[in-house]
Design an enzyme around this catalytic site. Structure first.
Site, PDB file in Angstrom:
ATOM      1  N   GLU A  14      -7.559  37.356  52.151  1.00  0.00           N
ATOM      2  CA  GLU A  14      -8.930  37.840  51.884  1.00  0.00           C
ATOM      3  C   GLU A  14      -8.837  39.533  51.614  1.00  0.00           C
ATOM      4  O   GLU A  14      -9.003  40.031  50.363  1.00  0.00           O
ATOM      5  CB  GLU A  14     -10.192  38.287  53.470  1.00  0.00           C
ATOM      6  CG  GLU A  14     -10.580  37.095  54.014  1.00  0.00           C
ATOM      7  CD  GLU A  14     -11.571  36.925  52.687  1.00  0.00           C
ATOM      8  OE1 GLU A  14     -11.819  36.770  51.572  1.00  0.00           O
ATOM      9  OE2 GLU A  14     -10.918  34.982  52.865  1.00  0.00           O
ATOM     10  N   GLU A  68     -14.673  38.362  51.105  1.00  0.00           N
ATOM     11  CA  GLU A  68     -13.340  39.699  51.160  1.00  0.00           C
ATOM     12  C   GLU A  68     -14.322  40.936  50.482  1.00  0.00           C
ATOM     13  O   GLU A  68     -14.234  41.614  49.417  1.00  0.00           O
ATOM     14  CB  GLU A  68     -13.045  39.474  49.568  1.00  0.00           C
ATOM     15  CG  GLU A  68     -13.219  39.073  47.645  1.00  0.00           C
ATOM     16  CD  GLU A  68     -13.826  37.462  48.505  1.00  0.00           C
ATOM     17  OE1 GLU A  68     -13.918  37.042  49.328  1.00  0.00           O
ATOM     18  OE2 GLU A  68     -13.650  36.936  46.829  1.00  0.00           O
ATOM     19  N   ASN A  69     -15.545  40.871  51.035  1.00  0.00           N
ATOM     20  CA  ASN A  69     -16.571  42.059  50.304  1.00  0.00           C
ATOM     21  C   ASN A  69     -15.601  43.694  50.593  1.00  0.00           C
ATOM     22  O   ASN A  69     -14.574  44.111  50.962  1.00  0.00           O
ATOM     23  CB  ASN A  69     -18.003  42.683  51.473  1.00  0.00           C
ATOM     24  CG  ASN A  69     -18.262  41.451  51.953  1.00  0.00           C
ATOM     25  OD1 ASN A  69     -18.739  40.240  51.137  1.00  0.00           O
ATOM     26  ND2 ASN A  69     -17.952  40.771  53.335  1.00  0.00           N
TER      27      ASN A  69
END
Ligand code: BAL
Ligand code: ZN
Length: 876
Positions: free
Chosen positions: A301, A267-268
């Protein structure tokens, strides 16, 4: 190896406000220049005047403090750290660090690495320290500016978190792009991607009217497989607004699909990096389940942007704070998108077959663990799936509105902070005026509680007394556990199968209620009952517990016919089939002849004669319990008897109910291209369930049915279902079909993963030799985690009969692969070891064999801490 303890947590000694990163990218040589703006943390009580940064596998080129180069006596470097002596104690200072790394040599896929022709990163949990020296811990939150410099042909696309702010050209066919992320974040959410990528674009208008650009980046040959991921993203964004009131915050949301990835996705901030498996889908390459998983993971995400990124974890012991909560959110999302009943059943099925085993074994840990050697080993079913169940119980106890109030307060209170599981529960308490002190024990207590339920009906007073007793078995390091706060949702059925209203404590009658069990033993008196009702216990699986009670087959058949709770109706079907199979297992063990109990035939006949709207749900009612679930019900697991008994039931049902299965098959068979809509999915599910039963008959007719479906299949769901029927039966065209499938799909990695997994999990004789051959296949690649999971993982985790072969060949095979893989990728190798951790559940002979290979793994020279921790804790 060093153990890290939750009790040792202390605040960081320094804070990093700003990070300015410059990457000069090359596949074998990347130079990183990091300018860190630091300050001593005013909250730190530590007398230590040194600044210690974490770093691994880095080649340090130089250090400057406030513009002055430091000489070798002013800092000290170890394999895992860089310590600056006499770091400034007052005010802001700037540390500039220059180092180089080799992405191509990074086969562990933590930090910056190469996947095909692209470069990408994975920083959670502790990968950033493999990029540069840093305070690599989630409670250090910084604003990042990142400049990427690279060759224009090799890396035309250069991505990082946030917004693109500047770009330009350089001499020598090079170019650069700068990115700036306005949100302070921990370094585990940092990401970069560089490569030859195509972009699929769309837009989303948020609830406040802002336009967000959505971009999915893939390799050129995959651009035709992104539509479903894009649609899923838009669905997730809308759903989070509608259900949680959460709006996306940046102007750009990017997803990149990479072929080499240890996890499912990451999930950057603003730049999610995904395993291709959870992005790419076309009806002819992906099954209906793949489509559903993609939607779920894209949602997961995306939801992390609030539950994880805007509010993150203080330390890695709090991992379930973001993961349990986000899994719960993605489960709700998927349930709302399709069938709530089917989603809940699938989730509980997985929880009971796999998380309950983890909770009952040597690796049992609370959803908030207290100690770890390698944090990567704690991305577990317990932290994720049981964590989600704990959040679900809060939802049940507080009700939908109360839960939402708690979430709103949590996000409002902690936006921009790194917090704890306790903070989450406090927000729930404060928003609802509830005391959840006892409920908090779910966070610290491991093990699956057992619930004994008893009922006593008094005809004279019309009163039904329900008595519940809870007990949580001992787990490593935890004995004599105090009682938990358990929500037990119940309903009542009268003898005609109708709803009987519940009258409890003088409250208005209701169709169902939640009993709050807080004592070790507690009774509840239901009144006004003219006859003894049947209790439908633990509706919707309202708590992750094992209910201990005896029900007759007749009572289960009654619940299967009449329970209005969709979960419990399915549960009745599982218990009914489970009991029939358990009796047959005993017959096999005693050498008795096998005969099928007619109760199951009657129950199935009734199901097959009804009309069903939700065909996916109907197909679940017809599915026999998995072998792993049946195994969990036995004191000593007998893999061979389980398999034999289950196959016997399957084949006997097919013989007795052949006409029904064939009719249903024909009614629902269409050679359709694979629309992703509930109606079409349901048709395929029920049809393929019927095919599965019919294929056990091994008649000429059933064989041609499978073959015709295989040859005419216009979508992957139908093609895989028929190939599975062929591979798991005595079919004359087996080899030819496998070869044809390979030729057809050899350029599609994800489809070839299915081809490996199907063969590795086949119960058919000769599978072990086949698995050994497949290991030598030109398409097998030990460096690709998806391929390893599809061959080694499928064989060891989804093929009990062959993996647990009495001669121990399966165990030795796994140990060999773990040892080989560990040299390349310790994180994935450690996952593979988990197939051995349940050794205490098997007979003596198998126990000895499994223990011996675990010991061989531990004794291997230079084994990683990842594998060491899993293997040694398994033996403890
Ligand atoms: N944070 C790691 C991947 C995931 O759970 O989304
Ligand atoms: Zn997650």
């Amino acid at each position: 190896p060093q153990t890290i303890y939750l009790k040792d947590y202390s605040v960081p000694e320094y804070l990093i406000h700003e990070v300015d990163l410059n990457f000069d990218l090359g596949e074998e040589h990347t130079v990183v220049v990091a300018r860190l703006t630091l300050q001593r943390n005013p909250q730190s009580q530590s007398p230590n005047q040194e600044l210690t940064l974490m770093g691994e596998d880095l080649n340090l080129l130089g250090v400057e403090l406030d513009g002055t180069a430091l000489h070798a006596q002013q800092y000290v470097q170890t394999d895992t750290s860089l310590t600056i002596h006499q770091a400034p104690q007052d005010g802001i200072f700037v540390l500039k660090i220059e180092n180089s790394i080799n992405p191509k040599a990074n086969t562990a896929f933590e930090g910056l690495y190469q996947s095909s022709t692209m470069l990408c990163t994975q920083c959670e949990a502790e990968g950033f320290r493999k990029i540069t020296y840093f305070l690599d811990r989630p409670d250090v939150m910084s604003r990042f500016k990142t400049t990427l410099v690279a060759d224009k042909d090799k890396y035309p696309v250069l991505l990082s978190n946030g917004n693109k702010v500047e770009q330009g050209e350089l001499a020598g066919n090079r170019h650069w792009v700068s990115w700036e992320d306005p949100f302070a974040k921990p370094c585990y959410l940092f990401a970069l991607v560089a490569g030859q990528l195509e972009c699929i674009e769309d837009r989303f208008v948020t609830m406040s009217g802002r336009e967000i650009s959505l971009q999915i980046y893939v390799e050129a040959h995959d651009v035709d497989k992104c539509d479903h991921a894009m649609q899923s993203l838009k669905n997730a964004m809308r759903w989070d607004e509608e259900v949680y009131g959460r709006e996306y915050d940046l102007d750009l949301y990017m997803i990149v699909a990479v072929g080499h990835f240890n996890m499912g996705a990451m999930e950057n901030k603003g730049l999610n990096i995904f395993n291709t498996k959870f992005v790419l889908a076309r009806p002819d390459t992906a099954t209906d389940s793949d489509y559903e998983h993609i939607e779920g993971v894209i949602g997961h995400e995306y939801f992390h942007n609030w539950s994880g990124n805007r509010v993150t974890c203080r330390d890695w012991f709090q991992l379930s704070l973001k993961e349990g909560f986000t899994v719960f959110r993605d489960q709700q999302f998927s349930g709302d998108r399709a069938s709530k009943a089917v989603k809940r059943i699938e989730d509980v099925n997985m929880l009971r077959a796999r998380q309950f085993a983890e909770d009952a074994g040597p690796l049992a840990h609370p959803i908030r663990p207290e100690a770890y050697i390698e944090i990567n080993n704690f991305y577990t079913l317990t932290v994720y799936e049981k964590g989600a169940e704990v959040v679900r119980m809060l939802h049940t106890l507080l009700g939908g509105e109360g839960f939402r109030k708690g979430c709103d307060l949590y996000f409002q209170r902690h936006d921009g902070q790194a917090v704890t599981c306790d903070d989450f529960v406090s927000a729930m308490e404060d928003a609802n005026g509830r005391d959840l002190t006892q409920f908090r024990r779910w966070y610290s207590q491991a093990g699956t509680p057992q619930l004994n339920v008893e009922q006593h009906y008094d005809a004279e007073s019309g009163q039904l007394e329900l008595t519940l007793r809870q007990h949580c078995p001992d787990t490593p390091g935890q004995t004599d556990k105090p009682p938990l706060h358990i929500p037990v949702k119940i309903g009542l059925l009268n003898s005609r199968g109708q709803v009987e209203l519940i009258k409890l404590d003088g409250r208005p009658p209701v169709e169902e209620t939640v009993l709050e069990l807080t004592e070790a033993e507690q009774s509840f008196a239901l009144s006004g009952l003219a006859e003894q009702p049947t209790v439908s216990w633990l509706r919707g699986f309202s708590a992750p517990v094992i209910v201990k009670m005896q029900r007759s087959l007749e009572e289960l058949a009654f619940l299967l016919s009449y329970d209005s709770d969709t979960f419990n109706r399915w549960e009745a079907s599982q218990q009914l089939a489970g009991q029939v199979i358990a009796d047959l297992i005993a017959d096999i063990q005693q050498g008795r002849e096998l005969t099928l109990n007619p109760v199951i035939v009657e129950a199935y006949t009734k199901l097959l004669e009804q009309q069903w709207d939700d065909l996916s749900y109907f197909s679940l009612l017809l599915a026999l319990p998995d072998e792993s679930y049946l195994a969990s019900q036995m004191d000593v697991i007998d893999v061979d008897a389980i398999h034999q008994a289950r196959e016997f039931v399957k084949k006997s049902l097919a013989e007795r109910l052949q006409a029904h299965f064939l009719r249903l098959y024909r009614e629902n068979h269409r050679e359709e291209s694979g629309q992703f809509d509930a109606g079409a999915i349901g048709r395929r599910r029920i049809k393929n369930t019927c095919l599965h039963y019919l294929s056990t008959l091994e008649t000429g007719d059933s064989q041609s049915l499978s073959l015709r479906q295989f040859e005419g299949a216009a979508n992957m769901t139908d093609q895989m279902a028929s190939l599975s029927a062929i591979v798991n039966s005595r079919h004359p065209a087996k080899q030819a079909c496998l070869e044809q499938f390979y030729r057809q799909w050899q350029d599609e990695d994800l489809v070839i993963d299915k081809w490996f997994a199907l063969q590795a999990s086949s119960h058919w004789p000769g599978t072990f030799a086949k698995v050994q051959q497949l290991l030598q296949h030109s398409a097998f690649d030990m460096k690709n985690p998806n391929r390893v999971r599809s061959l080694v993982g499928a064989f060891s985790q989804a093929n009990p009969v062959h993996f647990h072969a009495r001669d121990g060949s399966g165990y030795h095979f796994l140990a060999d692969q773990v040892i080989a893989l560990d040299k390349l990728n310790p994180q994935v190798a450690s996952r593979m070891v988990t197939a051995l951790t349940q050794w205490r559940r098997y007979d003596d002979e198998r126990q000895q064999l499994m223990k011996a290979v675990l010991q061989r793994i531990i004794d291997t020279e230079a084994i990683s801490t990842d594998v060491f921790e899993t293997a040694s804790k398994s033996l403890a």
